[in-house]
Design a protein around this motif. Structure first.
Motif, PDB file in Angstrom:
ATOM      1  N   ALA A  49       0.810  -1.213   0.000  1.00 40.50           N
ATOM      2  CA  ALA A  49       0.000   0.000   0.000  1.00 40.50           C
ATOM      3  C   ALA A  49       0.848   1.269   0.000  1.00 40.50           C
ATOM      4  N   ASP A  50       2.168   1.120   0.197  1.00 40.19           N
ATOM      5  CA  ASP A  50       3.036   2.303   0.177  1.00 40.19           C
ATOM      6  C   ASP A  50       4.213   2.111  -0.784  1.00 40.19           C
ATOM      7  N   ALA A  51       4.019   1.281  -1.815  1.00 38.89           N
ATOM      8  CA  ALA A  51       5.087   0.992  -2.769  1.00 38.89           C
ATOM      9  C   ALA A  51       5.484   2.246  -3.547  1.00 38.89           C
ATOM     10  N   VAL A  52       6.773   2.337  -3.884  1.00 35.49           N
ATOM     11  CA  VAL A  52       7.287   3.448  -4.691  1.00 35.49           C
ATOM     12  C   VAL A  52       8.283   2.890  -5.704  1.00 35.49           C
ATOM     13  N   GLY A  53       8.156   3.271  -6.963  1.00 37.37           N
ATOM     14  CA  GLY A  53       9.167   2.910  -7.954  1.00 37.37           C
ATOM     15  C   GLY A  53       8.601   2.112  -9.119  1.00 37.37           C
ATOM     16  N   LEU A  54       9.509   1.520  -9.899  1.00 38.71           N
ATOM     17  CA  LEU A  54       9.088   0.637 -10.978  1.00 38.71           C
ATOM     18  C   LEU A  54       8.442  -0.592 -10.346  1.00 38.71           C
ATOM     19  N   LEU A  55       7.556  -1.286 -11.089  1.00 37.11           N
ATOM     20  CA  LEU A  55       6.953  -2.500 -10.539  1.00 37.11           C
ATOM     21  C   LEU A  55       8.065  -3.491 -10.216  1.00 37.11           C
ATOM     22  N   GLY A  56       7.979  -4.088  -9.060  1.00 43.75           N
ATOM     23  CA  GLY A  56       8.996  -5.072  -8.705  1.00 43.75           C
ATOM     24  C   GLY A  56      10.146  -4.434  -7.952  1.00 43.75           C
ATOM     25  N   GLU A  57      10.212  -3.126  -8.004  1.00 37.53           N
ATOM     26  CA  GLU A  57      11.262  -2.414  -7.267  1.00 37.53           C
ATOM     27  C   GLU A  57      10.481  -1.666  -6.188  1.00 37.53           C
ATOM     28  N   ASP A  58      10.899  -1.751  -4.936  1.00 36.82           N
ATOM     29  CA  ASP A  58      10.161  -0.986  -3.943  1.00 36.82           C
ATOM     30  C   ASP A  58      11.078  -0.051  -3.187  1.00 36.82           C
ATOM     31  N   ARG A  59      10.948   1.243  -3.531  1.00 38.25           N
ATOM     32  CA  ARG A  59      11.810   2.243  -2.891  1.00 38.25           C
ATOM     33  C   ARG A  59      11.095   2.962  -1.760  1.00 38.25           C
ATOM     34  N   GLY A  60       9.984   2.369  -1.291  1.00 35.41           N
ATOM     35  CA  GLY A  60       9.185   2.994  -0.234  1.00 35.41           C
ATOM     36  C   GLY A  60       9.998   3.397   0.995  1.00 35.41           C
ATOM     37  N   GLN A  61      10.971   2.552   1.339  1.00 35.45           N
ATOM     38  CA  GLN A  61      11.732   2.850   2.553  1.00 35.45           C
ATOM     39  C   GLN A  61      12.610   4.101   2.437  1.00 35.45           C
ATOM     40  N   GLU A  62      12.835   4.566   1.190  1.00 37.29           N
ATOM     41  CA  GLU A  62      13.604   5.809   1.024  1.00 37.29           C
ATOM     42  C   GLU A  62      12.743   7.043   1.255  1.00 37.29           C
ATOM     43  N   PHE A  63      11.425   6.835   1.318  1.00 32.67           N
ATOM     44  CA  PHE A  63      10.537   7.997   1.388  1.00 32.67           C
ATOM     45  C   PHE A  63       9.579   7.913   2.563  1.00 32.67           C
ATOM     46  N   THR A  64      10.065   7.377   3.677  1.00 32.48           N
ATOM     47  CA  THR A  64       9.210   7.395   4.861  1.00 32.48           C
ATOM     48  C   THR A  64       9.099   8.840   5.352  1.00 32.48           C
ATOM     49  N   LEU A  65       8.042   9.107   6.128  1.00 36.81           N
ATOM     50  CA  LEU A  65       7.745  10.494   6.505  1.00 36.81           C
ATOM     51  C   LEU A  65       8.899  11.238   7.149  1.00 36.81           C
ATOM     52  N   ASP A  66       9.659  10.534   7.994  1.00 39.17           N
ATOM     53  CA  ASP A  66      10.748  11.214   8.689  1.00 39.17           C
ATOM     54  C   ASP A  66      11.840  11.693   7.726  1.00 39.17           C
ATOM     55  N   GLN A  67      11.796  11.203   6.488  1.00 40.00           N
ATOM     56  CA  GLN A  67      12.820  11.635   5.518  1.00 40.00           C
ATOM     57  C   GLN A  67      12.302  12.746   4.603  1.00 40.00           C
ATOM     58  N   ILE A  68      11.054  13.123   4.813  1.00 46.73           N
ATOM     59  CA  ILE A  68      10.469  14.121   3.918  1.00 46.73           C
ATOM     60  C   ILE A  68      10.405  15.485   4.596  1.00 46.73           C
ATOM     61  N   PRO A  69      10.941  16.523   3.957  1.00 44.98           N
ATOM     62  CA  PRO A  69      10.945  17.859   4.570  1.00 44.98           C
ATOM     63  C   PRO A  69       9.519  18.392   4.761  1.00 44.98           C
ATOM     64  N   ASP A  70       9.332  19.294   5.746  1.00 44.83           N
ATOM     65  CA  ASP A  70       8.001  19.864   6.004  1.00 44.83           C
ATOM     66  C   ASP A  70       7.504  20.636   4.797  1.00 44.83           C
ATOM     67  N   GLU A  71       8.421  21.354   4.170  1.00 46.79           N
ATOM     68  CA  GLU A  71       8.013  22.113   2.992  1.00 46.79           C
ATOM     69  C   GLU A  71       8.727  21.569   1.776  1.00 46.79           C
TER      70      GLU A  71
END
Ligand code: CLF
Ligand code: SF4
Length: 298
Positions: A274-296
């Motif tokens: 439910a939180d997959a990111v990237g090409l199908l079969g590639e899951d980069r979700g862990q690179e974009f967890t909330l704590d890694q995303i700037p407020d703005e």
């Protein structure tokens, strides 16, 4: 473009990795887990995954507010140039907590107007929102349909929650079935492309999926995606507890081969989280967890 394909349809699928097998080599999708709750209970569900309600071992996805989702999409768009599709596919149902789904799509398309919007739903609440899907330019909707015979449904769905009431047994499956067919017909009438996901559950609906394929083809489904049940008692699926097994790769392939000639099959599904990111079969979700995303983000 395939010769027999309408140009308008080609425009919709050419950069959608799930709707075009070709596109999945070049275009990426991302999911935002803004849909926490579900209005039905599937015996195979563990409420952790999705596009389309398959259960799959792994980590729980982070639940996001529409604004957090907006920031995440912008952060991903900045890093993943192949990103073409934003999907809402769980961990619950994307049409149940509709306000969140709608707010997310509206906020994201304000900032990234050319991103394609995609949802995945069990279909129960779908008919209530078809007009708004059209207004928001959602061109792709997946409905998970595991039966067209409510008797079979009783083995898959212990209950549904509909119009402020809980239904069980045959009545629950009959309502779900009617709503799924109505939703599919409404989408087809409005030119929205539909994909039907079916979870293959050996001994429960495996042979029956031939019938499902016929029904959805008649109602204009663009693709049919038959996926294996992944049951693992360690991850708490109800079927897992009863010892229900998933199909072997050979059994899945045999069924898919039998379905050839009916509604067109999708064969490159990777059963995304439910939180997959990237090409199908590639899951980069862990690179974009909330704590890694700037407020703005801009
Ligand atoms: Fe996501 Fe689903 Fe849209 Fe694709 S996934 S909401 S249609 S953008 Fe795709 Fe993943 Fe298979 Fe789903 S590979 S699980 S079919
Ligand atoms: Fe789980 Fe999806 Fe079924 Fe809801 S529709 S119970 S989230 S598998």
């Amino acid at each position: 473009k395939p010769e027999d394909m309408d140009t308008a349809i080609w425009e919709k699928i050419k950069d959608h990795p799930c709707y075009s097998e070709e596109a999945h080599h070049y275009f990426a999708r991302m999911h935002v887990a803004v849909a926490p709750a579900c209005n039905i209970q599937c015996n195979y569900c563990n409420r952790k995954y999705d596009c389309a309600n398959e259960s799959r071992p792994g980590v729980v996805s982070e639940k996001l507010t529409p604004d957090q989702a907006r920031r995440k999409v912008i952060a991903v768009a900045n890093e993943v140039p192949q990103l073409s599709v934003l999907g809402i596919a769980g961990p619950g149902d994307a049409c149940y907590d509709w306000r969140k789904t709608k707010a997310t799509f509206e906020e994201v398309s304000r900032d990234i107007p050319d991103i394609k919007l995609c949802i995945s739903t069990n279909g129960l609440a779908l008919p209530d929102h078809v007009d708004e899907l059209v207004e928001m330019n959602v061109d792709h909707v997946t409905i998970t349909i595991n039966m067209v015979d409510p008797e079979i449904g009783t083995k898959i769905y212990p209950w549904i929650f509909y119009r402020n009431r809980r239904y069980t047994g045959l009545e629950a499956s009959r309502i779900l079935h009617e709503r799924q067919m109505l939703g599919l017909e409404m989408l087809t009438a409005r030119g929205i492309l539909t994909k039907i996901n079916s979870v293959m559950i050996p001994g429960v609906n495996d042979e029956h999926l031939l019938e499902v394929n016929k029904w959805v083809k008649e109602r204009g489904a663009f693709l049919h995606n038959v996926m294996p049940l992944i049951s693992d008692p360690a991850h708490g699926t109800h079927f897992g507890l009863t010892g229900q097994r998933g199909p072997k790769a050979m059994e899945l392939k045999a069924l898919q081969d039998k379905l050839e000639g009916g509604a067109k099959l999708m064969r490159h599904c990777r059963q995304c989280r439910a939180d997959a990111v990237g090409l199908l079969g590639e899951d980069r979700g862990q690179e974009f967890t909330l704590d890694q995303i700037p407020d703005e983000v801009a």
